[in-house]
Write a protein that holds these residues in place. Sequence first.
Motif, PDB file in Angstrom:
ATOM      1  N   LYS A  60       0.847  -1.196   0.000  1.00  0.00           N
ATOM      2  CA  LYS A  60       0.000   0.000   0.000  1.00  0.00           C
ATOM      3  C   LYS A  60       0.881   1.243   0.000  1.00  0.00           C
ATOM      4  CE  LYS A  60      -0.510   0.362   5.008  1.00  0.00           C
ATOM      5  NZ  LYS A  60      -1.410   0.410   6.137  1.00  0.00           N
ATOM      6  N   VAL A  61       0.298   2.331  -0.487  1.00  0.00           N
ATOM      7  CA  VAL A  61       1.023   3.604  -0.497  1.00  0.00           C
ATOM      8  C   VAL A  61       1.138   4.088   0.948  1.00  0.00           C
ATOM      9  CG1 VAL A  61       0.996   6.001  -1.269  1.00  0.00           C
ATOM     10  CG2 VAL A  61       0.245   4.203  -2.813  1.00  0.00           C
ATOM     11  N   ALA A  62       2.344   4.430   1.366  1.00  0.00           N
ATOM     12  CA  ALA A  62       2.573   4.961   2.715  1.00  0.00           C
ATOM     13  C   ALA A  62       2.402   6.477   2.666  1.00  0.00           C
ATOM     14  CB  ALA A  62       3.972   4.592   3.191  1.00  0.00           C
ATOM     15  N   ASN A  63       1.862   7.050   3.720  1.00  0.00           N
ATOM     16  CA  ASN A  63       1.597   8.493   3.699  1.00  0.00           C
ATOM     17  C   ASN A  63       2.682   9.294   4.431  1.00  0.00           C
ATOM     18  OD1 ASN A  63       0.928   7.729   6.284  1.00  0.00           O
ATOM     19  ND2 ASN A  63      -0.877   9.005   6.425  1.00  0.00           N
ATOM     20  N   PHE A  64       3.921   8.961   4.201  1.00  0.00           N
ATOM     21  CA  PHE A  64       5.031   9.689   4.814  1.00  0.00           C
ATOM     22  C   PHE A  64       5.474  10.815   3.898  1.00  0.00           C
ATOM     23  CE2 PHE A  64       5.582   5.404   6.711  1.00  0.00           C
ATOM     24  CZ  PHE A  64       5.338   5.763   8.024  1.00  0.00           C
ATOM     25  N   ASP A  74      18.011   1.831  15.803  1.00  0.00           N
ATOM     26  CA  ASP A  74      17.564   0.546  15.282  1.00  0.00           C
ATOM     27  C   ASP A  74      16.061   0.434  15.040  1.00  0.00           C
ATOM     28  OD1 ASP A  74      16.886   0.645  17.927  1.00  0.00           O
ATOM     29  OD2 ASP A  74      17.625  -1.348  18.431  1.00  0.00           O
ATOM     30  N   ARG A  75      15.308   1.500  15.332  1.00  0.00           N
ATOM     31  CA  ARG A  75      13.864   1.432  15.129  1.00  0.00           C
ATOM     32  C   ARG A  75      13.382   2.672  14.380  1.00  0.00           C
ATOM     33  NH1 ARG A  75      11.978  -0.020  21.176  1.00  0.00           N
ATOM     34  NH2 ARG A  75      12.568   2.146  21.369  1.00  0.00           N
ATOM     35  N   TRP A  76      12.210   2.542  13.760  1.00  0.00           N
ATOM     36  CA  TRP A  76      11.607   3.642  13.029  1.00  0.00           C
ATOM     37  C   TRP A  76      10.377   4.127  13.786  1.00  0.00           C
ATOM     38  CZ3 TRP A  76      13.908   5.883   8.944  1.00  0.00           C
ATOM     39  CH2 TRP A  76      14.916   5.162   8.290  1.00  0.00           C
ATOM     40  N   PHE A  77      10.212   5.446  13.853  1.00  0.00           N
ATOM     41  CA  PHE A  77       9.082   6.057  14.540  1.00  0.00           C
ATOM     42  C   PHE A  77       8.311   6.952  13.579  1.00  0.00           C
ATOM     43  CE2 PHE A  77      11.854   4.772  17.876  1.00  0.00           C
ATOM     44  CZ  PHE A  77      11.026   4.439  18.940  1.00  0.00           C
ATOM     45  N   ARG A  78       6.997   6.955  13.746  1.00  0.00           N
ATOM     46  CA  ARG A  78       6.112   7.794  12.932  1.00  0.00           C
ATOM     47  C   ARG A  78       5.804   9.050  13.745  1.00  0.00           C
ATOM     48  NH1 ARG A  78      -0.077   6.616  11.259  1.00  0.00           N
ATOM     49  NH2 ARG A  78      -0.124   8.059   9.519  1.00  0.00           N
ATOM     50  N   SER A  79       6.248  10.197  13.242  1.00  0.00           N
ATOM     51  CA  SER A  79       6.020  11.475  13.911  1.00  0.00           C
ATOM     52  C   SER A  79       4.931  12.247  13.173  1.00  0.00           C
ATOM     53  CB  SER A  79       7.293  12.328  13.919  1.00  0.00           C
ATOM     54  OG  SER A  79       8.289  11.721  14.683  1.00  0.00           O
ATOM     55  N   LYS A  80       3.898  12.602  13.900  1.00  0.00           N
ATOM     56  CA  LYS A  80       2.832  13.438  13.336  1.00  0.00           C
ATOM     57  C   LYS A  80       3.196  14.890  13.632  1.00  0.00           C
ATOM     58  CE  LYS A  80      -2.129  14.342  13.658  1.00  0.00           C
ATOM     59  NZ  LYS A  80      -3.376  13.944  14.343  1.00  0.00           N
ATOM     60  N   VAL A  81       3.337  15.688  12.589  1.00  0.00           N
ATOM     61  CA  VAL A  81       3.688  17.097  12.720  1.00  0.00           C
ATOM     62  C   VAL A  81       2.521  17.919  12.189  1.00  0.00           C
ATOM     63  CG1 VAL A  81       5.304  18.905  12.041  1.00  0.00           C
ATOM     64  CG2 VAL A  81       6.139  16.591  12.455  1.00  0.00           C
ATOM     65  N   SER A  82       2.005  18.809  13.035  1.00  0.00           N
ATOM     66  CA  SER A  82       0.906  19.697  12.633  1.00  0.00           C
ATOM     67  C   SER A  82       1.478  21.062  12.314  1.00  0.00           C
ATOM     68  CB  SER A  82      -0.121  19.824  13.756  1.00  0.00           C
ATOM     69  OG  SER A  82      -0.755  18.597  13.983  1.00  0.00           O
ATOM     70  N   TYR A  99       3.204  13.424   8.109  1.00  0.00           N
ATOM     71  CA  TYR A  99       3.827  12.353   8.881  1.00  0.00           C
ATOM     72  C   TYR A  99       5.258  12.154   8.402  1.00  0.00           C
ATOM     73  CZ  TYR A  99      -0.906  11.501  10.372  1.00  0.00           C
ATOM     74  OH  TYR A  99      -2.155  11.654  10.903  1.00  0.00           O
ATOM     75  N   LEU A 100       6.171  12.086   9.363  1.00  0.00           N
ATOM     76  CA  LEU A 100       7.579  11.838   9.082  1.00  0.00           C
ATOM     77  C   LEU A 100       7.940  10.467   9.630  1.00  0.00           C
ATOM     78  CD1 LEU A 100       9.136  15.224  10.301  1.00  0.00           C
ATOM     79  CD2 LEU A 100       8.261  14.676   8.041  1.00  0.00           C
ATOM     80  N   LEU A 101       8.810   9.759   8.944  1.00  0.00           N
ATOM     81  CA  LEU A 101       9.357   8.505   9.455  1.00  0.00           C
ATOM     82  C   LEU A 101      10.776   8.830   9.909  1.00  0.00           C
ATOM     83  CD1 LEU A 101       8.628   5.505   9.839  1.00  0.00           C
ATOM     84  CD2 LEU A 101       9.856   5.052   7.726  1.00  0.00           C
ATOM     85  N   VAL A 102      11.003   8.725  11.215  1.00  0.00           N
ATOM     86  CA  VAL A 102      12.269   9.139  11.816  1.00  0.00           C
ATOM     87  C   VAL A 102      12.888   7.946  12.531  1.00  0.00           C
ATOM     88  CG1 VAL A 102      13.325  10.716  13.485  1.00  0.00           C
ATOM     89  CG2 VAL A 102      11.367  11.472  12.150  1.00  0.00           C
ATOM     90  N   GLN A 103      14.169   7.752  12.331  1.00  0.00           N
ATOM     91  CA  GLN A 103      14.862   6.644  12.972  1.00  0.00           C
ATOM     92  C   GLN A 103      15.386   7.092  14.332  1.00  0.00           C
ATOM     93  OE1 GLN A 103      18.071   5.073  10.588  1.00  0.00           O
ATOM     94  NE2 GLN A 103      17.604   2.992  11.188  1.00  0.00           N
TER      95      GLN A 103
END
Length: 183
Positions: A60-64, A74-82, A99-103
Amino acid sequence: MSTIWYECKVRYRKTDETGGQKVVTEAYLIDAMSYTEAESRINEEMSAYISEEFKITNIKVANFAEIHPFENTDRWFRSKVSLLAYDEESGKEKKSNMYLLVQANDVREAFDNTVHVMKNTMGEYTIPAISESPIMDVFPYFSGDEEEAEQYERFNALKASKPVEAEVVDTMEFDPEYLAEND
């Protein structure tokens, strides 16, 4: 041309720490132009890591909006920025989310890395949510062309970077020392 990221779920048999085998489904992020290319690329990437049979269960298309790797994480986090903007017609404040994908290694570090990424943003913003993402790894597109080599190197350089906390010095206009320096 903007980047389209596809989240691909792959099911395969994995050996755990005790030596037992279990079936797992893991999510990966692929940079591709279409679903077909995403399927082809995830097959290619997983073939290098998984010697046994595997199955792609979902694409599926990711909305990052952006992907930001950092070194020693070692992990990925989804950050919601308004992002906050003032609507002059209605006189109200408008929010638009991205939404940002931040390691990072934990939520606190993910928050710090998100602030680091957003430091050059001209407008106001808030970070209302950060959650751990199920994404195991990110595979950016690289065709092998010299022109794209720079972009690929920049992505890898970001993986090797670490945010440095900068000290902010706030001088007010009515500060006597500031006024003396600028007269």
